[in-house]
Design an enzyme around this catalytic site. Structure first.
Site, PDB file in Angstrom:
ATOM      1  N   ALA A  12      -5.898   4.712  -1.645  1.00 11.58           N
ATOM      2  CA  ALA A  12      -5.258   4.403  -3.091  1.00 11.58           C
ATOM      3  C   ALA A  12      -4.877   3.125  -3.401  1.00 11.58           C
ATOM      4  O   ALA A  12      -5.374   2.489  -4.671  1.00 11.58           O
ATOM      5  CB  ALA A  12      -4.114   5.325  -3.527  1.00 11.58           C
ATOM      6  N   GLU A  33       2.639  -3.435   2.775  1.00  6.68           N
ATOM      7  CA  GLU A  33       2.038  -2.671   3.671  1.00  6.68           C
ATOM      8  C   GLU A  33       3.126  -2.277   4.646  1.00  6.68           C
ATOM      9  O   GLU A  33       3.206  -3.415   5.459  1.00  6.68           O
ATOM     10  CB  GLU A  33       0.568  -2.719   3.957  1.00  6.68           C
ATOM     11  N   CYS A  43      -9.456   9.385   7.783  1.00  4.43           N
ATOM     12  CA  CYS A  43     -10.261  10.574   7.782  1.00  4.43           C
ATOM     13  C   CYS A  43     -11.275  10.227   8.909  1.00  4.43           C
ATOM     14  O   CYS A  43     -11.547  11.283   9.639  1.00  4.43           O
ATOM     15  CB  CYS A  43     -11.194  10.564   6.658  1.00  4.43           C
ATOM     16  N   HIS A  61     -12.301   0.241   6.602  1.00  4.27           N
ATOM     17  CA  HIS A  61     -13.231   0.409   5.570  1.00  4.27           C
ATOM     18  C   HIS A  61     -13.403  -1.115   5.386  1.00  4.27           C
ATOM     19  O   HIS A  61     -14.908  -1.239   5.170  1.00  4.27           O
ATOM     20  CB  HIS A  61     -12.337   0.718   4.536  1.00  4.27           C
ATOM     21  N   ASP A 277      -2.130  10.268  -2.117  1.00  5.88           N
ATOM     22  CA  ASP A 277      -1.492  11.206  -1.487  1.00  5.88           C
ATOM     23  C   ASP A 277       0.158  11.419  -2.156  1.00  5.88           C
ATOM     24  O   ASP A 277       0.519  12.417  -1.968  1.00  5.88           O
ATOM     25  CB  ASP A 277      -1.344  11.256  -0.183  1.00  5.88           C
ATOM     26  N   TYR A 422     -37.675  19.780  -4.467  1.00 10.75           N
ATOM     27  CA  TYR A 422     -38.130  20.748  -3.451  1.00 10.75           C
ATOM     28  C   TYR A 422     -39.374  20.119  -2.783  1.00 10.75           C
ATOM     29  O   TYR A 422     -40.298  19.533  -3.025  1.00 10.75           O
ATOM     30  CB  TYR A 422     -38.849  21.987  -4.502  1.00 10.75           C
TER      31      TYR A 422
HETATM   32  C1  FAD Z   1      -6.811  13.258  10.246  1.00 12.89           C
HETATM   33  C2  FAD Z   1      -6.972  13.242   8.933  1.00 12.89           C
HETATM   34  C3  FAD Z   1      -8.378  13.524   8.546  1.00 12.89           C
HETATM   35  C4  FAD Z   1      -8.734  13.520   7.132  1.00 12.89           C
HETATM   36  N1  FAD Z   1     -10.002  13.777   6.618  1.00 12.89           N
HETATM   37  C5  FAD Z   1     -10.246  13.700   5.271  1.00 12.89           C
HETATM   38  C6  FAD Z   1     -11.383  13.690   4.877  1.00 12.89           C
HETATM   39  O1  FAD Z   1     -12.359  14.234   5.669  1.00 12.89           O
HETATM   40  N2  FAD Z   1     -11.836  13.867   3.684  1.00 12.89           N
HETATM   41  C7  FAD Z   1     -10.604  13.513   2.431  1.00 12.89           C
HETATM   42  O2  FAD Z   1     -11.111  13.293   1.430  1.00 12.89           O
HETATM   43  N3  FAD Z   1      -9.632  13.492   3.010  1.00 12.89           N
HETATM   44  C8  FAD Z   1      -9.140  13.300   4.373  1.00 12.89           C
HETATM   45  N4  FAD Z   1      -7.910  13.179   4.764  1.00 12.89           N
HETATM   46  C9  FAD Z   1      -6.808  12.864   3.738  1.00 12.89           C
HETATM   47  C10 FAD Z   1      -6.773  11.212   3.486  1.00 12.89           C
HETATM   48  O3  FAD Z   1      -6.801  10.796   4.596  1.00 12.89           O
HETATM   49  C11 FAD Z   1      -5.702  10.869   2.567  1.00 12.89           C
HETATM   50  O4  FAD Z   1      -6.045  11.676   1.229  1.00 12.89           O
HETATM   51  C12 FAD Z   1      -5.529   9.381   2.183  1.00 12.89           C
HETATM   52  O5  FAD Z   1      -5.643   8.849   3.443  1.00 12.89           O
HETATM   53  C13 FAD Z   1      -4.559   9.132   1.094  1.00 12.89           C
HETATM   54  O6  FAD Z   1      -4.766   7.753   0.914  1.00 12.89           O
HETATM   55  P1  FAD Z   1      -3.301   7.233   0.271  1.00 12.89           P
HETATM   56  O7  FAD Z   1      -3.687   5.789  -0.083  1.00 12.89           O
HETATM   57  O8  FAD Z   1      -2.753   7.985  -0.877  1.00 12.89           O
HETATM   58  O9  FAD Z   1      -2.146   7.290   1.537  1.00 12.89           O
HETATM   59  P2  FAD Z   1      -2.064   6.922   2.820  1.00 12.89           P
HETATM   60  O10 FAD Z   1      -3.628   6.943   3.457  1.00 12.89           O
HETATM   61  O11 FAD Z   1      -1.319   7.855   3.297  1.00 12.89           O
HETATM   62  O12 FAD Z   1      -1.543   5.534   2.820  1.00 12.89           O
HETATM   63  C14 FAD Z   1      -0.187   5.141   2.320  1.00 12.89           C
HETATM   64  C15 FAD Z   1       0.156   3.768   2.868  1.00 12.89           C
HETATM   65  O13 FAD Z   1       1.453   3.304   2.238  1.00 12.89           O
HETATM   66  C16 FAD Z   1       1.948   2.668   3.288  1.00 12.89           C
HETATM   67  N5  FAD Z   1       3.501   2.881   3.092  1.00 12.89           N
HETATM   68  C17 FAD Z   1       4.187   4.177   2.884  1.00 12.89           C
HETATM   69  N6  FAD Z   1       5.575   3.743   2.651  1.00 12.89           N
HETATM   70  C18 FAD Z   1       5.601   2.603   2.188  1.00 12.89           C
HETATM   71  C19 FAD Z   1       6.673   1.595   1.991  1.00 12.89           C
HETATM   72  N7  FAD Z   1       7.711   2.071   1.734  1.00 12.89           N
HETATM   73  N8  FAD Z   1       6.410   0.377   1.966  1.00 12.89           N
HETATM   74  C20 FAD Z   1       5.212  -0.257   2.345  1.00 12.89           C
HETATM   75  N9  FAD Z   1       4.067   0.707   2.800  1.00 12.89           N
HETATM   76  C21 FAD Z   1       4.269   1.988   2.812  1.00 12.89           C
HETATM   77  C22 FAD Z   1       1.727   3.403   4.447  1.00 12.89           C
HETATM   78  O14 FAD Z   1       1.930   2.643   5.744  1.00 12.89           O
HETATM   79  C23 FAD Z   1       0.118   3.842   4.497  1.00 12.89           C
HETATM   80  O15 FAD Z   1      -0.615   2.709   4.959  1.00 12.89           O
HETATM   81  C24 FAD Z   1      -7.665  13.319   6.112  1.00 12.89           C
HETATM   82  C25 FAD Z   1      -6.578  13.106   6.616  1.00 12.89           C
HETATM   83  C26 FAD Z   1      -6.089  12.985   7.921  1.00 12.89           C
HETATM   84  C27 FAD Z   1      -4.769  12.821   8.563  1.00 12.89           C
END
Ligand code: FAD
Length: 452
Positions: A12, A33, A43, A61, A277, A422
């Site tokens: 995100a 971060e 994922c 990525h 998330d 098809y």
């Molecule tokens: C094993 C696994 C497999 C998955 N497979 C899929 C899939 O196939 N398809 C799919 O759609 N989704 C999948 N997901 C879900 C997907 O990975 C998450 O929905 C996505 O990573 C969320 O992205 P995000 O940026 O919201 O948060 P996150 O990826 O959780 O990242 C949040 C970031 O914020 C940082 N952070 C947190 N608090 C602080 C702070 N106070 N200060 C500074 N930094 C901070 C963390 O270190 C992290 O880097 C999977 C998840 C897992 C665990």
């Protein structure tokens, strides 16, 4: 110059930063971060652990250089400790102050902890971060576990069941729901269980883990009178929002902790946005906020937040809960609502299960796929679909067609009008999803004729 500060550099946060830079390159975009691995594909962790994707660096990525190229300023190993909305500043754990004009919170989620004794024992793992994956990898290499127990039969549990099997480990899955993949209807979950059993995995459903004990022969898991011994245990029982910073700053959060946002991804504090998330997800069919933490959704919400924070017109269109998972040679997925969800939302749902060849049966390699289509009896509107089939059967893309149909508010009968491609090796003149739509119509007519 506008200063955009983003907390969290994963799906995100990076999407938000890149979108802002794309729209207005002169914007100063800084990302704090906490970790050391910005923009890594969480994922992809199961595929690193299975050995299919090596080395781990390939899960990025984008490299740090690729992130720096458009001008993103990355502050790694910098954990935001407090939001100071009055001052428009964020204080990091090491006491530095970061000023902003607009702030995006993209702190993601964390693995849900199982509140049972023994969950912190060595050999018990969860999987969310690169560090978790490294710990599992190190354990598998050094301890060479022969037996693994997976607590949780959701999509991460399924992916890891395959991954550890590929590493030569005997895997059993324990799920408290009566079937695996509880986000799918029971017949599909049961078929997946049969698929795992056929591969030699243990599947134990309807059991709630009670405790884990360390003993000489390994880790003993006790659940509702069931006991199993394993050399490692992976807990994969879902994720929850990481929203503590937002909550501490007085930003409104839902009962499960997810940050409340509007369609522009703006929180209850003006000028502060949230995406991914850590935030709620607008459901386009339910017309209300839900929590569906997915990478696909996080990218979209981040992109909207990045634009909206610059004052550009942008709105999150909403999710249909489209999701897909590969389990060995099978693929299962869904989009939209299942029957009970649709009924709870006030629809009059009707679900028909049907089975079809993925392409013309005379062409080699044809396989059966199972389709469950849910539509509204009154309006005929398509409400949801679930599918299970072989990996080569284009399950994901067929679900995506149905997701697009949902977004277009199509009626089930209109699926037959879609001009789908098809050729015998790939489909039939009526694609399976159209054949399923026609089965749905037939069954609805049959039901109506029976009730006369
Ligand atoms: C094993 C696994 C497999 C998955 N497979 C899929 C899939 O196939 N398809 C799919 O759609 N989704 C999948 N997901 C879900 C997907 O990975 C998450 O929905 C996505 O990573 C969320 O992205 P995000 O940026 O919201 O948060 P996150 O990826 O959780 O990242 C949040 C970031 O914020 C940082 N952070 C947190 N608090 C602080 C702070 N106070 N200060 C500074 N930094 C901070 C963390 O270190 C992290 O880097 C999977 C998840 C897992 C665990």
């Amino acid at each position: 110059m506008m200063r955009l500060l983003i907390i969290g550099a994963s799906d995100a946060g990076i999407s938000a930063g890149l979108r802002a830079k794309e729209l207005e390159p002169e914007t100063e975009v800084s990302l704090l971060e906490a970790g050391s691995y910005p923009n890594f594909s969480i994922c992809g962790l199961p595929y690193f652990l299975s050995g299919e994707v090596q080395p781990w660096e390939r899960l990025a990525h984008r490299s740090e250089a690729e992130l720096a190229a458009p001008g993103l300023r990355l502050f790694l190993r910098t954990r935001a400790a407090a939001l100071l909305p009055e001052e428009r500043q964020v204080r990091s754990e090491d006491g530095r102050l970061f000023s902003y004009d607009k702030l995006i919170i993209a702190t993601g989620g964390r693995s849900r902890r199982l509140a049972i004794p023994g969950v912190d024992l060595p050999g018990v793992f969860s999987l969310r971060w690169m560090e978790d994956a490294f710990a599992i990898e190190e354990y598998v290499r050094s301890e060479q576990p022969a037996r693994a127990l997976l607590l949780g039969g959701g999509y991460i549990g399924m992916e890891m069941a395959e991954a550890l099997t590929l590493r030569g480990i005997r895997v059993s899955v324990l799920e408290h729901h009566p079937t695996l993949m509880k986000t799918l209807d029971a017949p599909l979950g049961a078929e997946l269980a049969a698929c795992l059993s056929a591969k030699g995995l243990g599947v134990h459903t309807g059991l709630r883990a009670e405790r884990i004990e360390k003993e000489k022969g390994g880790l003993r898991l006790v659940a509702d009178g069931f006991e199993a011994l394993a050399d490692m245990i992976l807990v994969a029982v879902g994720s929850e929002p990481e929203s503590s910073l937002a909550a501490a700053a007085g930003i409104e959060c839902a009962a499960n902790g997810a940050i409340c946002v509007n369609r522009q991804m703006e929180t209850s504090l003006p000028g502060i946005y949230a995406a991914g998330d850590c935030a709620q997800t607008w459901h386009a069919l339910l017309r209300r906020d839900t929590y569906l933490p997915l990478g696909s959704t996080s990218h979209k919400q981040g992109r909207v937040a990045g634009a909206a924070a610059l004052g550009r017109p942008a709105a999150f269109a909403g999710t249909y809960g489209t999701q897909v998972v590969k389990i060995f040679d099978r693929v299962a997925g869904r989009t939209g609502l299942r029957e009970e969800e649709a009924r709870a939302a006030g629809w009059d749902p009707f679900t028909v299960a049907s089975s079809h060849w993925d392409h013309k049966a005379y062409y080699p390699g044809a396989t059966r796929l199972e389709l469950r289509l849910t539509g509204d009896r009154r309006s005929g509107r398509l409400l949801g679909a679930q599918m299970l089939g072989e990996r080569g059967a284009e399950i994901a893309k067929r679900l995506d067609v149905l997701a697009a149909a949902l977004a277009s508010e199509l009626r089930v009968e209109q699926l037959s009008d879609l001009d789908l491609s098809y050729t015998p090796p790939l489909s039939s003149p009526w694609d399976p999803l159209q054949a399923a739509a026609q089965a749905w119509e037939r069954e609805l007519r049959r039901e109506a004729s029976l009730s006369v």
